[in-house]
Write an enzyme that holds these catalytic residues in place. Structure first.
Site, short mmCIF file in Angstrom:
data_model
loop_
_atom_site.label_atom_id
_atom_site.label_comp_id
_atom_site.label_asym_id
_atom_site.label_seq_id
_atom_site.Cartn_x
_atom_site.Cartn_y
_atom_site.Cartn_z
N LYS A 22 5.72 66.34 6.58
CA LYS A 22 6.07 66.86 5.24
C LYS A 22 5.28 68.12 4.94
CE LYS A 22 4.05 64.93 1.37
NZ LYS A 22 3.41 65.94 0.51
N ASN A 23 3.97 68.06 5.13
CA ASN A 23 3.13 69.17 4.68
C ASN A 23 3.21 70.40 5.59
OD1 ASN A 23 2.52 67.59 2.56
ND2 ASN A 23 0.46 67.02 3.25
N ARG A 92 5.01 69.30 -7.12
CA ARG A 92 3.94 70.20 -7.50
C ARG A 92 3.77 71.34 -6.49
NH1 ARG A 92 0.38 68.55 -11.56
NH2 ARG A 92 1.60 66.67 -11.58
N CYS A 116 -0.79 64.66 -14.27
CA CYS A 116 -1.28 64.78 -12.90
C CYS A 116 -1.48 63.38 -12.36
CB CYS A 116 -2.59 65.53 -12.86
SG CYS A 116 -3.86 64.79 -13.86
N ARG A 121 -5.51 69.61 -10.10
CA ARG A 121 -4.76 70.52 -9.24
C ARG A 121 -4.52 71.88 -9.89
NH1 ARG A 121 -0.48 67.13 -5.68
NH2 ARG A 121 -1.16 68.57 -4.11
N PRO A 122 -5.60 72.62 -10.20
CA PRO A 122 -5.41 73.96 -10.76
C PRO A 122 -4.83 74.91 -9.72
CG PRO A 122 -7.72 73.58 -10.26
CD PRO A 122 -7.00 72.31 -9.94
N ILE A 123 -4.45 76.13 -10.16
CA ILE A 123 -3.87 77.10 -9.21
C ILE A 123 -4.69 78.40 -9.20
CG2 ILE A 123 -1.52 76.20 -9.26
CD1 ILE A 123 -1.00 78.70 -11.19
N ASP A 124 -5.94 78.32 -9.68
CA ASP A 124 -6.75 79.54 -9.79
C ASP A 124 -6.92 80.26 -8.44
OD1 ASP A 124 -8.25 77.10 -9.34
OD2 ASP A 124 -10.02 78.36 -9.24
N ASP A 322 -5.55 62.29 2.28
CA ASP A 322 -4.24 61.64 2.22
C ASP A 322 -4.23 60.27 2.89
OD1 ASP A 322 -3.34 63.86 0.91
OD2 ASP A 322 -2.35 64.76 2.65
N VAL A 344 -12.12 65.59 -2.22
CA VAL A 344 -11.09 66.63 -2.31
C VAL A 344 -10.37 66.60 -3.67
CG1 VAL A 344 -8.99 67.56 -1.25
CG2 VAL A 344 -10.80 66.61 0.19
N ARG A 414 8.93 60.32 -1.23
CA ARG A 414 8.63 61.76 -1.22
C ARG A 414 8.05 62.18 0.14
NH1 ARG A 414 4.66 63.50 -5.28
NH2 ARG A 414 4.95 65.27 -3.92
N1 EPU Z 1 -7.76 73.59 -5.85
C1 EPU Z 1 -8.31 74.39 -6.81
N2 EPU Z 1 -7.66 75.56 -7.11
C2 EPU Z 1 -6.52 75.95 -6.47
C3 EPU Z 1 -5.98 75.12 -5.47
C4 EPU Z 1 -6.63 73.94 -5.17
O1 EPU Z 1 -9.34 74.06 -7.40
O2 EPU Z 1 -6.01 77.02 -6.80
C5 EPU Z 1 -8.42 72.30 -5.52
C6 EPU Z 1 -7.48 71.12 -5.84
O3 EPU Z 1 -7.53 70.79 -7.21
C7 EPU Z 1 -8.03 70.04 -4.96
C8 EPU Z 1 -8.50 70.83 -3.73
O4 EPU Z 1 -8.63 72.19 -4.13
O5 EPU Z 1 -9.12 69.42 -5.59
C9 EPU Z 1 -7.56 70.74 -2.54
O6 EPU Z 1 -6.29 71.20 -2.91
P1 EPU Z 1 -5.32 71.95 -1.90
O7 EPU Z 1 -4.87 73.20 -2.54
O8 EPU Z 1 -5.96 72.02 -0.57
O9 EPU Z 1 -4.12 70.94 -1.84
P2 EPU Z 1 -2.58 71.27 -1.88
O10 EPU Z 1 -2.28 72.47 -1.08
O11 EPU Z 1 -2.09 71.21 -3.28
C10 EPU Z 1 -2.03 69.91 0.28
C11 EPU Z 1 -1.14 68.76 0.62
C12 EPU Z 1 -1.68 67.51 -0.03
C13 EPU Z 1 -3.09 67.27 0.51
C14 EPU Z 1 -3.97 68.49 0.22
C15 EPU Z 1 -5.36 68.37 0.81
C16 EPU Z 1 0.99 69.85 0.87
C17 EPU Z 1 2.37 70.04 0.39
N3 EPU Z 1 0.20 69.05 0.15
O12 EPU Z 1 -2.00 70.01 -1.14
O13 EPU Z 1 -0.84 66.44 0.39
O14 EPU Z 1 -3.66 66.14 -0.12
O15 EPU Z 1 -3.35 69.67 0.76
O16 EPU Z 1 -5.30 68.16 2.18
O17 EPU Z 1 0.61 70.39 1.89
C18 EPU Z 1 0.14 64.32 0.23
O18 EPU Z 1 0.78 64.60 1.26
O19 EPU Z 1 0.09 63.16 -0.25
C19 EPU Z 1 -0.61 65.37 -0.45
C20 EPU Z 1 -1.04 65.27 -1.69
#
Ligand code: EPU
Length: 435
Positions: A22-23, A92, A116, A121-124, A322, A344, A414
């Site tokens: 998926k990812n 998301r 959430c 899960r911020p996007i900063d 995960d 994480v 999902r």
């Molecule tokens: N974070 C920030 N700011 C940002 C982005 C992330 O603070 O702008 C924080 C998040 O809040 C979190 C940490 O960084 O605490 C890790 O988030 P990351 O961005 O790495 O996660 P993601 O890209 O949203 C992907 C996977 C997730 C998996 C995480 C960590 C996909 C589609 N999703 O999410 O998969 O848990 O990486 O490995 O690739 C799942 O498959 O169940 C799942 C949630």
């Protein structure tokens, strides 16, 4: 109402070919927007998140044809750059469309789903990184709107017949190796007229696979799999055909299912190197593991009694967040007191309540859970709170006394093509039912 019914007390035994990831598939599908030529992805998992991504791609104007595990995407023209809230709310990770949309059209916008399930899960990191690439981004009232002053520059280059050059190097440092932010920046940078160095980049295998796909499309990228990635963007990218890697988390789920039930599982289409963090933990817990890198299989034989362990979730190559919920189920059965620290996501212990209802002895203090092992779990009716929590509940059902039911299957679907199909193939007493 649909639910999975699972009877505990039967060892998981048999062979299984693991689904595509998926990812990995989601960002690879997003990357198809970077070219006007067709992109073909083989071995895409047939899961709900992939279907939502197909709808998002169609919405922005791409042609998407899905035939079983093959998806062909052709984004000849992009007609919409503002993503619809009803689709974004379903997934998301729609945020990973920002980078490709911006790079291709100079514009992107979306609103954020409220609430959430596993953390804020911020996007900063996405926003700061894209700003460093020269995009102007406004985040207001739960929406993010971005556009490119560079786009005007590119149009001007084209008018005067010049060719944009790799000029000054933009440096982007990620304070946390976010998977999604690294992917977004990789895609935006691949189709830009800049040289970009990302430090603090995510090292997950899925990021590496996206980078390889971009290389196949013509991008110049160095340092994939390391925390420093250098990209020299190009003006256009071409179409490609790629095979999606196997799903590390689905593989880990079924290996842990073997471990908690005293079973014997042989998984095919899996990369032992990518799965190393989970294999190491399962081995420490006493499982017998053999694998073959070239032939892509992993074999697990559970011990009579699993050993206690302390685990901290970390970005790759650490133990994956995960699989934290599934590992917790195994620790409920292990001998002695174990602990899990979740570093994480800040709210990823929602499965604990369900496990306690089944008789597990777990205490949580902040980001740390202490698990007293040796519990005899009792069957229960359970409601999945998110994808991985739902998978953990199915595993808890496999190793408890009696018949459990897991509801809210939309979460589980999902990410898993069909947990009941896969576990049935491994000898579980499991079925999907409709009330
Ligand atoms: N974070 C920030 N700011 C940002 C982005 C992330 O603070 O702008 C924080 C998040 O809040 C979190 C940490 O960084 O605490 C890790 O988030 P990351 O961005 O790495 O996660 P993601 O890209 O949203 C992907 C996977 C997730 C998996 C995480 C960590 C996909 C589609 N999703 O999410 O998969 O848990 O990486 O490995 O690739 C799942 O498959 O169940 C799942 C949630």
């Amino acid at each position: 109402m649909e639910y999975i019914e699972v009877e505990g007390g039967h060892a998981i035994q048999g062979e299984l070919a693991v689904q595509g990831s998926k990812n990995a598939a989601l960002p690879m599908m997003a990357a198809a927007l970077l070219t006007s030529q067709p992109v073909v992805l083989e071995r895409c998992p047939q899961i709900e998140d992939v279907r939502v991504m197909c709808d998002l791609l169609r919405y922005v104007g791409a042609e998407v044809e899905q035939q079983g595990e093959q998806i062909r995407i052709c984004a000849k023209r992009i007609s919409n750059t503002r993503l619809p809230s009803e689709l974004v709310a379903k997934m998301r990770s729609s945020i990973i469309l920002m980078g490709p949309l911006l790079a291709r059209t100079g514009k992107a916008g979306m609103c954020f789903p409220g609430g959430c399930v596993i953390g804020a899960r911020p996007i900063d990191l996405h926003v700061t990184g894209l700003r460093r690439l020269g995009y102007s981004i406004a985040v207001e009232e739960g929406c993010v709107l971005a556009e490119s002053p560079l786009q005007a520059g590119r149009a001007l280059w084209q008018k005067v017949g010049g060719r944009p050059q790799c000029g000054a190097v933009s440096r982007i440092h990620l304070r946390f190796p976010s998977v999604g932010a690294t992917e977004n920046l990789l895609m935006a940078a691949a189709l830009s007229q800049q040289e970009i160095v990302i430090t603090g980049a995510a090292r997950e295998p899925e990021v590496r696979q996206l980078g390889r796909m971009l290389q196949q499309m013509g991008a110049e990228i160095e340092g994939l799999g390391s925390e420093r990635i250098r990209i020299c963007g190009c003006e256009t990218l071409q179409g490609t055909t790629c095979r999606v890697m196997s799903d590390r988390i689905a593989a880990g789920t079924y290996l842990i299912a073997g471990a908690v039930t005293g079973g014997d599982v042989l998984l095919h289409h899996v990369d032992p190197v990518d799965n190393f963090p989970v294999l190491q933990v399962l081995e420490e817990m006493g499982c017998h593991i053999s694998c073959h890198e070239k032939q892509q299989w992993i074999h697990l034989r559970a011990p009579e009694m699993l050993k206690r362990i302390s685990v901290v979730t970390r970005p790759h190559p650490g133990f994956p967040t995960d699989l934290q919920a599934m590992l917790m189920v195994a620790l409920c059965k292990a001998g002695g007191v174990s602990s899990i620290e979740e570093t994480v996501f800040e709210d990823r212990f929602r499965h604990v309540e369900a496990l306690r209802r089944m008789g597990a002895r777990i205490t949580v203090q902040g980001s740390r859970a202490t698990i007293r092992g040796g519990s005899r779990l009792k069957a229960a009716d359970l409601w999945a709170t998110d994808l991985r929590a739902g998978a953990a509940m199915v595993l808890a059902g496999l190793c408890s006394e009696g018949v459990s039911r897991v509801y809210n299957l939309e979460h589980v679907r999902r990410g898993y093509e069909s947990m009941s199909r896969d576990l049935l193939a491994l000898g579980a007493h499991i079925k999907e039912c409709l009330d």
